[in-house]
Design a protein around this motif. Sequence first.
Motif, mmCIF file in Angstrom:
data_model
loop_
_atom_site.group_PDB
_atom_site.id
_atom_site.type_symbol
_atom_site.label_atom_id
_atom_site.label_comp_id
_atom_site.label_asym_id
_atom_site.label_seq_id
_atom_site.Cartn_x
_atom_site.Cartn_y
_atom_site.Cartn_z
ATOM 1 N N ARG A 157 -5.982 -2.648 -16.282
ATOM 2 C CA ARG A 157 -7.625 -1.784 -14.832
ATOM 3 C C ARG A 157 -7.627 -3.309 -14.422
ATOM 4 O O ARG A 157 -8.112 -3.429 -12.935
ATOM 5 C CB ARG A 157 -8.501 -1.759 -15.548
ATOM 6 N N ARG A 161 -7.364 -4.106 -10.845
ATOM 7 C CA ARG A 161 -8.735 -4.947 -9.811
ATOM 8 C C ARG A 161 -8.901 -5.758 -9.057
ATOM 9 O O ARG A 161 -9.149 -6.572 -7.811
ATOM 10 C CB ARG A 161 -10.329 -4.953 -11.214
ATOM 11 N N ASP A 162 -7.604 -7.346 -9.655
ATOM 12 C CA ASP A 162 -7.588 -8.357 -8.746
ATOM 13 C C ASP A 162 -6.657 -8.280 -7.895
ATOM 14 O O ASP A 162 -6.996 -8.693 -6.809
ATOM 15 C CB ASP A 162 -6.810 -9.252 -9.974
ATOM 16 N N ALA A 165 -9.012 -6.106 -5.250
ATOM 17 C CA ALA A 165 -10.152 -7.265 -4.508
ATOM 18 C C ALA A 165 -9.342 -8.380 -3.690
ATOM 19 O O ALA A 165 -9.743 -8.866 -2.023
ATOM 20 C CB ALA A 165 -10.636 -7.446 -5.710
ATOM 21 N N GLY A 196 -8.525 0.131 -11.424
ATOM 22 C CA GLY A 196 -8.750 -1.017 -11.141
ATOM 23 C C GLY A 196 -8.367 -1.160 -9.586
ATOM 24 O O GLY A 196 -9.945 -1.628 -9.516
ATOM 25 N N TRP A 197 -7.640 -0.679 -9.025
ATOM 26 C CA TRP A 197 -7.539 -0.345 -7.599
ATOM 27 C C TRP A 197 -8.680 0.611 -6.943
ATOM 28 O O TRP A 197 -9.689 -0.636 -5.754
ATOM 29 C CB TRP A 197 -6.350 0.187 -7.334
ATOM 30 N N ASP A 199 -11.716 0.000 -7.822
ATOM 31 C CA ASP A 199 -13.061 -0.587 -8.072
ATOM 32 C C ASP A 199 -13.354 -2.056 -7.546
ATOM 33 O O ASP A 199 -13.916 -2.208 -7.106
ATOM 34 C CB ASP A 199 -13.051 -1.019 -9.905
ATOM 35 N N GLY A 200 -11.748 -2.388 -7.953
ATOM 36 C CA GLY A 200 -11.507 -3.895 -7.319
ATOM 37 C C GLY A 200 -11.516 -3.303 -5.243
ATOM 38 O O GLY A 200 -12.415 -4.310 -4.693
#
Length: 327
Positions: A157, A161-162, A165, A196-197, A199-200
């Motif tokens: 995740r 996310r990174d 982002a 994660g994608w 969210d980022g």
Amino acid sequence: MARVTLQSIADRLGVSRMTVSNAYSRPDQLSADLRDRILAEAAALGYRGPDPAARSLATGTSGAIGVLWTQPLRLALSDAVTAHFLGALADELAGDGLALTLLPPTVPAHDVPMDGAVAYSSSAKAEAMQWLHGRGVPVVGVDMEWPDGPHVAIDDRGGARDAAAHVAELGHRTVLVLTGGAAGDGHGVPDERLAGWIDGLGGIKPVVGFVDPYGDNSAAIADLLRRVRPTAVLCVTDLVAAQTLAVAADLGLDVPGELSVVGFDDHPVAAGLGLTTVAQDVDAKGRAAARLLRQAMAHRSDAVAPEPADVLLPVRLVVRRTTGPVS
């Protein structure tokens, strides 16, 4: 001629029977010179090593660790990341005199003797997993949800996310996500990376396409690139990202001028392609799985031994030349 045994070899060398046994089953416990002397004496006497069947009957152990796969071995072992994990796992367990038994989906897990098992990116609902749980075999899950035992995972995740982002900061607003499997299938990794994608991306709603991480997805990727016309693609693996780069070239899309592409894993192909990706330490994952399994087996033998705790390994974003500002 009298039958040669571990004890008769020990008597000739003036060492204990356990020392001779360790020469075969736990060589790391002996100096190289002593092990060489023992093996040379055994060979001179015509002794070829302990009988595995007799050892199993005497100790109640098989000396084997099962490794469960959801994919045919031909596909699983053709992937460099998977093969690297397997090598690290085998290296870490070798010091305990344990060998790996590879179990593809077609081999019934209940028919194979093993002292423990590592389930690699499997479903907790799979029949093999249920059989092992019913037999009381210690199982460590890797890259999967496994509520009945310890598991090793990377920060899927956080890494996703990174990656998301990163493309959002570059100004991309039309984003295609290429993920493996269906969300909620019990494997854990697709759900974690998708979360994660999303969210980022911080409110940017991506288009989600499902691909086969081990298959040729060229036609499906080409269709999605034509229909969605994304400026960035986030891929579940570097191999899927490599296919995306190849399709983009066929369609005449400039990377990163018209299309940014991000992978996951830092597969050996990634550096050569200049692929921006999320890097994981596969060696650390294999060794962590071995250590957890060792602890789980010890806890099974002695309830006083500490229960193993889940391991979450960090990842890091590696920015290369396949990502750039939106044009």
